[in-house]
Write an enzyme that holds these catalytic residues in place. Structure first.
Site, PDB file in Angstrom:
ATOM      1  N   ASP A 178       0.903  -1.152   0.000  1.00  0.00           N
ATOM      2  CA  ASP A 178       0.000   0.000   0.000  1.00  0.00           C
ATOM      3  C   ASP A 178       0.933   1.191   0.000  1.00  0.00           C
ATOM      4  OD1 ASP A 178      -1.456   2.271   0.851  1.00  0.00           O
ATOM      5  OD2 ASP A 178      -3.048   0.946   1.541  1.00  0.00           O
ATOM      6  N   HIS A 179       1.063   1.847  -1.139  1.00  0.00           N
ATOM      7  CA  HIS A 179       2.152   2.827  -1.249  1.00  0.00           C
ATOM      8  C   HIS A 179       1.975   3.995  -0.289  1.00  0.00           C
ATOM      9  CE1 HIS A 179      -0.546   4.960  -4.053  1.00  0.00           C
ATOM     10  NE2 HIS A 179       0.221   6.021  -3.872  1.00  0.00           N
ATOM     11  N   HIS A 241      -5.844   2.666   1.281  1.00  0.00           N
ATOM     12  CA  HIS A 241      -5.082   3.835   1.761  1.00  0.00           C
ATOM     13  C   HIS A 241      -5.737   4.509   2.973  1.00  0.00           C
ATOM     14  CE1 HIS A 241      -3.061   3.098  -1.901  1.00  0.00           C
ATOM     15  NE2 HIS A 241      -3.787   3.850  -2.686  1.00  0.00           N
TER      16      HIS A 241
HETATM   17  C1  BG6 Z   1      -3.856   4.572  -6.224  1.00  0.00           C
HETATM   18  C2  BG6 Z   1      -5.246   4.650  -6.751  1.00  0.00           C
HETATM   19  O1  BG6 Z   1      -3.719   3.494  -5.342  1.00  0.00           O
HETATM   20  O2  BG6 Z   1      -3.525   5.774  -5.547  1.00  0.00           O
HETATM   21  C3  BG6 Z   1      -5.394   5.832  -7.675  1.00  0.00           C
HETATM   22  O3  BG6 Z   1      -5.555   3.451  -7.436  1.00  0.00           O
HETATM   23  C4  BG6 Z   1      -4.941   7.103  -7.011  1.00  0.00           C
HETATM   24  O4  BG6 Z   1      -6.742   5.957  -8.115  1.00  0.00           O
HETATM   25  C5  BG6 Z   1      -3.557   6.917  -6.374  1.00  0.00           C
HETATM   26  O5  BG6 Z   1      -4.897   8.113  -7.986  1.00  0.00           O
HETATM   27  C6  BG6 Z   1      -3.186   8.115  -5.536  1.00  0.00           C
HETATM   28  O6  BG6 Z   1      -1.859   8.013  -5.125  1.00  0.00           O
HETATM   29  P1  BG6 Z   1      -0.996   9.297  -4.781  1.00  0.00           P
HETATM   30  O7  BG6 Z   1       0.291   8.747  -4.250  1.00  0.00           O
HETATM   31  O8  BG6 Z   1      -0.865  10.076  -6.034  1.00  0.00           O
HETATM   32  O9  BG6 Z   1      -1.771  10.031  -3.742  1.00  0.00           O
END
Ligand code: BG6
Length: 489
Positions: A178-179, A241
Site C-alpha cells: 500500500d504505497h 489507503h
Molecule cells: C492509487 C489509486 O492506489 O492511488 C489511484 O488506485 C490514485 O486511483 C492513487 O490516484 C493516488 O496516489 P498518490 O500517491 O498520487 O496520492
C-alpha cells in the site's frame, strides 16, 4: 539533513508487467534512485517480464525513456544511467500458459541471491503467476512476492486470492503493498505519536473531538477506465489507503516496530470499526460522481463523458466512521476521498476538544479548538494550530496560528518516492509497512456492508461539479454534527 543509506544485499528484481505503467512511472525510477544513492550491492539485477515481445536492448530503451520522463534531469548522470541499464534484461512470459517461465529460471540461474517477484499486473493474473513460479521451482527461501492492490473486490475474492498466493509462498514472503505506507509523512505519524511524550496522553476520546482524513485528487480517470469503473472510490481508496491511515492514527502503541507487533495493533482497529448497515448507510455515507467542470486550470469533462458510457460508479466517498473501543468511543472519524476535487491534498486533521471555560471576554474573539494537521502531500509537514494573543499594544485579542513543522527542507533537496522506501524494505524482508492477510480481509469486512447497502438501496452517486469539494451532502454529513471540513487549500 542527509539520511543515512544502508546498502541492501544483492538481489534479483523481477518485474511482471515490466513494460507497464507502474513499472515505467514508479518502479524503474525508484530503483534508479536507490542505485544512485549507493544502496545496491553487486551483483544486483533487474529483469523485466511481460507478454510483450521484446529483447534486452528494447527493454533498456524503454527503461531509459522511463527514467528520462520520470526522474528530474539533475539526477540523471550518464555513467549512473549506463550502470543501471546494464543490469536490466528482459524475458517474454505468458502468465496463463506458463511460456517463458523456463527461460526466466535459466536467466536467474541457481543463485542464492534474494529474489523479488513484483507483480505489477492485473490481479486476475496474480494466481497464475504465483502458481507458475512455484511450478517452475523459482520460489526459494529467500524469495519474496509483491502484490499491488486491489487484493480482490470483496472479502470473498480477497480470500480466494490470498489462498492461491498463500499456497505458493509463506506469509512472511508475501508483501501486499500500500504505497501510502511508504509516504514520508505517514511514517512520521508513527514518529510523532510514539517518539514524543507530548501527544500520546491526549490521544483519546477525553481530549480529541474528532478526526478527519482527506485524500483529494484533481485527476480524473486517467488511463484506467476498465479498472476504475469496476472498482469505484470506495474500493480504490478507502479499503486500503484511507483505512491504513485511520489505523495508524487510532492504533495502540505497538511494543516495537516489529512487523507483526505493528500489524496486530492495526488489525485490532479494523476489527473495532463499527459496521455501517443498510439503515445507517444513507446517514453515514455519501457517494458522488463528478460532472463537467474546471480542474487543474482548465475545463474538464464529466465522468460519464470521460468514460464514454453510462455508469453509476462513485468517484467520491465521504464516510462517518466510528471505532468501538475505549480509546475512541464517541470520536467520529470523517473520511473523504475523490477525484476531480478542488485541489490535490492528503491530510489528517486531529481536532481537540474545546477548552472547558474561557477567561476572556467577548472582545477577545472566538477561541478555536486546537488542531493538529498532518499533511501527507503536497508540502509534507505537520502544523499544530494554537491560540495566541494577537501581538501589539491593543487589548487582549486572540488569534489562531499554526506552529509549522514543514519537512520539505529536511529532504536534502529530494523527497524520495514512497516506492523507493518500500522496495528496499521488500529486499530487506521487512514487512512492517506492508499489509498482512488478516488486515486486508478485516478491511473488506467493513467495506462490504457499505458496498452492499449502496447496491441494495440503490443509494445513488450524487453529482458534483469537477473542481469543487464534492457533493453538498458531504458538507451536510459533517455539519449535521456541528463540525466543518478543515479548509485544505
Ligand atoms: C492509487 C489509486 O492506489 O492511488 C489511484 O488506485 C490514485 O486511483 C492513487 O490516484 C493516488 O496516489 P498518490 O500517491 O498520487 O496520492
Amino acid at each position: 539533513m542527509t539520511s543515512q543509506i544502508i546498502p541492501v544485499d544483492p538481489f534479483d528484481f523481477i518485474i511482471f508487467g515490466g513494460t507497464g505503467d507502474l513499472s515505467e512511472r514508479k518502479l524503474l525510477p525508484a530503483l534508479y534512485h536507490r542505485q544512485r544513492d549507493h544502496q545496491f550491492s553487486e551483483p544486483t539485477r533487474i529483469i523485466g517480464a511481460s507478454r510483450t515481445k521484446m529483447d534486452d536492448k528494447e527493454f533498456r530503451a524503454f527503461a531509459k525513456k522511463a527514467i528520462s520522463d520520470h526522474v528530474k534531469p539533475e539526477y540523471i548522470e550518464e555513467a549512473e544511467l549506463k550502470t543501471f541499464l546494464d543490469r536490466l534484461s528482459y524475458i517474454t512470459v505468458d502468465a496463463k500458459s506458463g511460456d517463458g517461465f523456463g527461460e526466466l529460471k535459466k536467466s536467474i540461474g541457481d543463485s542464492k541471491r534474494i529474489r523479488v517477484f513484483y507483480l505489477a499486473v492485473a490481479p486476475s493474473l496474480f494466481g497464475d503467476i504465483s502458481d507458475n513460479l512455484k511450478a517452475h521451482k523459482l520460489v526459494t527461501p529467500d524469495s519474496r512476492i509483491v502484490v499491488e492492490k486491489p487484493i480482490g473486490r470483496d472479502l470473498e475474492s480477497a480470500r480466494a486470492l490470498n489462498d492461491i498466493i498463500g499456497d505458493d509462498f509463506g506469509e512472511h514472503q508475501i508483501f501486499r503493498i500500500d504505497h501510502y505506507l511508504g509516504k514520508e509523512t505517514v511514517q512520521n505519524l508513527m514518529a510523532l505519536r510514539f517518539a514524543n511524550a507530548l501527544y500520546e496522553p491526549l490521544w483519546n476520546s477525553a481530549h480529541i473531538d474528532h478526526v478527519q482524513i482527506t485524500v483529494a485528487e484533481t485527476v480524473g480517470l486517467e488511463d484506467r477506465v476498465t479498472y476504475y469503473d469496476k472498482a469505484g472510490a470506495l474500493r480504490d481508496m478507502v479499503q486500503n489507503h484511507i483505512l491504513q491511515l485511520l489505523c495508524l492514527v487510532a492504533m495502540e502503541a505497538p511494543a516495537s516496530m516489529d512487523a507483526n507487533a505493528v500489524r496486530d495493533e492495526k488489525l485490532k482497529v479494523l476489527n473495532a470499526l463499527k459496521r455501517v448497515n443498510g439503515n445507517e448507510a444513507p446517514k453515514q455515507t455519501v457517494r458522488g460522481q463528478y460532472r463537467a467542470g474546471a480542474s487543474a486550470g482548465g475545463p474538464v469533462k464529466g465522468y460519464i463523458e470521460e468514460l464514454g458510457a453510462e455508469s453509476t460508479t462513485e468517484t467520491f466517498v465521504a464516510i462517518k466512521a466510528e471505532i468501538a473501543n475505549w480509546r475512541w468511543a464517541g470520536v467520529p472519524f470523517y473520511l473523504r476521498t475523490g477525484k476531480r476535487l478542488a485541489s490535490r491534498v492528503s491530510e489528517i486533521v486531529i481536532e481537540f476538544k474545546p477548552i472547558p471555560h474561557s477567561i476572556f471576554g467577548e472582545s477577545a474573539g472566538p477561541i478555536f479548538n486546537n488542531q493538529l494537521v498532518i499533511r501527507l502531500q503536497p508540502d509534507e509537514g505537520v502544523k499544530q494550530f494554537i491560540m495566541i494573543k494577537d501581538p501589539g499594544p491593543g487589548g487582549m485579542r486572540l488569534r489562531q496560528i499554526p506552529l509549522d513543522m514543514s519537512f520539505a527542507q529536511s529532504f536534502d533537496g529530494r523527497a524520495p518516492d514512497a516506492y523507493e522506501r518500500l522496495i528496499m524494505d521488500v529486499v530487506r524482508g521487512n514487512q512492517t509497512l506492508f499489509m498482512r492477510r488478516d488486515e486486508v480481509e478485516a478491511a473488506w469486512k467493513w467495506i462490504d456492508p457499505i458496498q452492499n447497502a449502496w447496491e441494495g438501496s440503490r443509494q445513488e452517486a450524487q453529482g458534483y461539479t469537477a473542481g469543487t469539494w464534492g457533493p453538498s451532502a458531504s458538507i451536510a454529513l459533517i455539519e449535521r454534527d456541528g463540525r466543518t471540513w478543515h479548509e485544505s487549500n
